[in-house]
Design a protein around this motif. Structure first.
Motif, mmCIF file in Angstrom:
data_model
loop_
_atom_site.group_PDB
_atom_site.id
_atom_site.type_symbol
_atom_site.label_atom_id
_atom_site.label_comp_id
_atom_site.label_asym_id
_atom_site.label_seq_id
_atom_site.Cartn_x
_atom_site.Cartn_y
_atom_site.Cartn_z
ATOM 1 N N ILE A 36 0.831 -1.212 0.000
ATOM 2 C CA ILE A 36 0.000 0.000 0.000
ATOM 3 C C ILE A 36 0.861 1.255 0.000
ATOM 4 C CG2 ILE A 36 -1.633 1.331 1.396
ATOM 5 C CD1 ILE A 36 -2.847 -1.395 2.230
ATOM 6 N N VAL A 37 1.892 1.284 0.815
ATOM 7 C CA VAL A 37 2.742 2.474 0.901
ATOM 8 C C VAL A 37 3.499 2.706 -0.405
ATOM 9 C CG1 VAL A 37 4.796 3.403 2.052
ATOM 10 C CG2 VAL A 37 2.941 2.447 3.402
ATOM 11 N N LEU A 38 4.011 1.649 -1.002
ATOM 12 C CA LEU A 38 4.736 1.823 -2.263
ATOM 13 C C LEU A 38 3.807 2.249 -3.393
ATOM 14 C CD1 LEU A 38 7.279 -1.117 -2.087
ATOM 15 C CD2 LEU A 38 7.732 1.311 -1.807
ATOM 16 N N ALA A 39 2.592 1.726 -3.426
ATOM 17 C CA ALA A 39 1.625 2.188 -4.431
ATOM 18 C C ALA A 39 1.262 3.651 -4.194
ATOM 19 C CB ALA A 39 0.374 1.322 -4.402
ATOM 20 N N TYR A 40 1.150 4.063 -2.937
ATOM 21 C CA TYR A 40 0.855 5.464 -2.614
ATOM 22 C C TYR A 40 1.986 6.381 -3.082
ATOM 23 C CZ TYR A 40 0.137 9.665 0.138
ATOM 24 O OH TYR A 40 -0.027 10.957 0.530
ATOM 25 N N PHE A 41 3.224 5.983 -2.851
ATOM 26 C CA PHE A 41 4.362 6.792 -3.298
ATOM 27 C C PHE A 41 4.379 6.921 -4.814
ATOM 28 C CE2 PHE A 41 7.032 5.718 0.673
ATOM 29 C CZ PHE A 41 6.483 6.805 1.340
ATOM 30 N N GLN A 42 4.043 5.854 -5.519
ATOM 31 C CA GLN A 42 4.023 5.921 -6.977
ATOM 32 C C GLN A 42 2.894 6.817 -7.475
ATOM 33 O OE1 GLN A 42 3.849 1.832 -8.062
ATOM 34 N NE2 GLN A 42 5.967 1.454 -7.456
ATOM 35 N N LEU A 43 1.756 6.801 -6.799
ATOM 36 C CA LEU A 43 0.657 7.685 -7.198
ATOM 37 C C LEU A 43 0.977 9.134 -6.877
ATOM 38 C CD1 LEU A 43 -2.419 5.546 -6.157
ATOM 39 C CD2 LEU A 43 -1.650 6.088 -8.468
ATOM 40 N N CYS A 44 1.686 9.388 -5.791
ATOM 41 C CA CYS A 44 2.068 10.761 -5.460
ATOM 42 C C CYS A 44 3.059 11.336 -6.469
ATOM 43 C CB CYS A 44 2.676 10.821 -4.060
ATOM 44 S SG CYS A 44 1.456 10.689 -2.758
ATOM 45 N N ASN A 45 3.870 10.475 -7.057
ATOM 46 C CA ASN A 45 4.815 10.922 -8.072
ATOM 47 C C ASN A 45 4.185 11.031 -9.452
ATOM 48 O OD1 ASN A 45 7.015 11.189 -6.368
ATOM 49 N ND2 ASN A 45 7.578 9.036 -6.582
ATOM 50 N N GLU A 46 2.889 10.796 -9.544
ATOM 51 C CA GLU A 46 2.127 10.859 -10.794
ATOM 52 C C GLU A 46 2.735 9.974 -11.878
ATOM 53 O OE1 GLU A 46 1.661 14.932 -11.841
ATOM 54 O OE2 GLU A 46 0.618 15.412 -9.979
ATOM 55 N N ASP A 47 3.090 8.774 -11.468
ATOM 56 C CA ASP A 47 3.649 7.799 -12.393
ATOM 57 C C ASP A 47 2.501 7.086 -13.110
ATOM 58 O OD1 ASP A 47 5.252 6.039 -13.751
ATOM 59 O OD2 ASP A 47 5.837 4.887 -11.980
ATOM 60 N N TYR A 48 2.449 7.201 -14.424
ATOM 61 C CA TYR A 48 1.335 6.626 -15.157
ATOM 62 C C TYR A 48 1.477 5.108 -15.337
ATOM 63 C CZ TYR A 48 4.527 6.882 -19.129
ATOM 64 O OH TYR A 48 5.607 6.750 -19.943
ATOM 65 N N ASN A 49 2.615 4.551 -15.029
ATOM 66 C CA ASN A 49 2.800 3.093 -15.069
ATOM 67 C C ASN A 49 2.748 2.501 -13.666
ATOM 68 O OD1 ASN A 49 3.115 2.787 -17.857
ATOM 69 N ND2 ASN A 49 5.259 3.402 -17.741
ATOM 70 N N TRP A 50 1.967 3.100 -12.804
ATOM 71 C CA TRP A 50 1.951 2.674 -11.411
ATOM 72 C C TRP A 50 1.406 1.278 -11.239
ATOM 73 C CZ3 TRP A 50 -2.506 1.301 -8.872
ATOM 74 C CH2 TRP A 50 -3.689 1.655 -9.500
ATOM 75 N N TRP A 51 0.495 0.816 -12.074
ATOM 76 C CA TRP A 51 -0.145 -0.485 -11.858
ATOM 77 C C TRP A 51 0.844 -1.638 -12.029
ATOM 78 C CZ3 TRP A 51 -1.802 3.078 -15.453
ATOM 79 C CH2 TRP A 51 -1.417 2.846 -16.773
ATOM 80 N N TRP A 52 1.804 -1.490 -12.955
ATOM 81 C CA TRP A 52 2.790 -2.561 -13.111
ATOM 82 C C TRP A 52 3.730 -2.613 -11.918
ATOM 83 C CZ3 TRP A 52 1.580 -6.168 -16.204
ATOM 84 C CH2 TRP A 52 0.854 -5.885 -17.360
ATOM 85 N N ARG A 53 4.149 -1.474 -11.464
ATOM 86 C CA ARG A 53 5.060 -1.454 -10.311
ATOM 87 C C ARG A 53 4.361 -1.885 -9.037
ATOM 88 N NH1 ARG A 53 7.894 3.959 -11.899
ATOM 89 N NH2 ARG A 53 9.295 3.187 -13.492
ATOM 90 N N SER A 54 3.094 -1.554 -8.878
ATOM 91 C CA SER A 54 2.393 -2.000 -7.672
ATOM 92 C C SER A 54 2.203 -3.520 -7.693
ATOM 93 C CB SER A 54 1.048 -1.293 -7.544
ATOM 94 O OG SER A 54 0.188 -1.664 -8.590
ATOM 95 N N PHE A 55 1.996 -4.092 -8.861
ATOM 96 C CA PHE A 55 1.925 -5.544 -8.967
ATOM 97 C C PHE A 55 3.265 -6.182 -8.632
ATOM 98 C CE2 PHE A 55 2.420 -9.391 -11.585
ATOM 99 C CZ PHE A 55 1.409 -10.154 -11.038
ATOM 100 N N LEU A 56 4.352 -5.596 -9.122
ATOM 101 C CA LEU A 56 5.677 -6.139 -8.844
ATOM 102 C C LEU A 56 6.081 -5.927 -7.387
ATOM 103 C CD1 LEU A 56 7.556 -5.096 -12.097
ATOM 104 C CD2 LEU A 56 6.711 -7.355 -11.465
ATOM 105 N N ASN A 57 5.626 -4.836 -6.778
ATOM 106 C CA ASN A 57 5.952 -4.606 -5.370
ATOM 107 C C ASN A 57 5.336 -5.671 -4.475
ATOM 108 O OD1 ASN A 57 7.451 -2.339 -5.841
ATOM 109 N ND2 ASN A 57 5.714 -0.964 -5.611
ATOM 110 N N SER A 58 4.084 -5.995 -4.715
ATOM 111 C CA SER A 58 3.453 -7.031 -3.895
ATOM 112 C C SER A 58 3.974 -8.413 -4.264
ATOM 113 C CB SER A 58 1.939 -6.968 -4.038
ATOM 114 O OG SER A 58 1.586 -7.171 -5.389
#
Length: 97
Positions: A36-58
């Motif tokens: 959750i925290v890593l997905a939040y950081f990616q959304l705060c940085n306005e990263d448009y590829n956040w869904w791939w990184r959030s999948f890889l983070n978990s």
């Protein structure tokens, strides 16, 4: 994680099942909070590829568990033969998914 794997693979029975349940709960909560925290950081940085990184983070928690199963195999277990080793890594692969 060490206590859980020891109770499963080394036939070490802990009669305080609450302790093992608490350790498992802490592991699950920690993995969920990190995701959750890593997905939040990616959304705060306005990263448009956040869904791939959030999948890889978990998914990295499962990768860590599978990597730790190699360390546990070489340091704690004394398995001889192809079939027990295949069963061990097969079960650990299923658990880490």
């Amino acid at each position: 994680l060490f206590f859980i794997m020891s109770s499963v693979w080394l036939q070490r029975f802990y009669y305080v099942f609450g302790f093992l349940a608490i350790v498992l709960l802490i592991l699950l909560v920690t993995c969920a909070e990190i995701s959750i925290v890593l997905a939040y950081f990616q959304l705060c940085n306005e990263d448009y590829n956040w869904w791939w990184r959030s999948f890889l983070n978990s998914g990295s928690a499962g990768l860590y568990l599978f990597a730790y199963s190699f360390v546990y195999f070489y340091t704690q277990l004394e398995m001889v033969g192809f079939v027990p080793v295949l069963l061990y890594f097969g079960y650990m692969l299923i658990v880490s998914l």
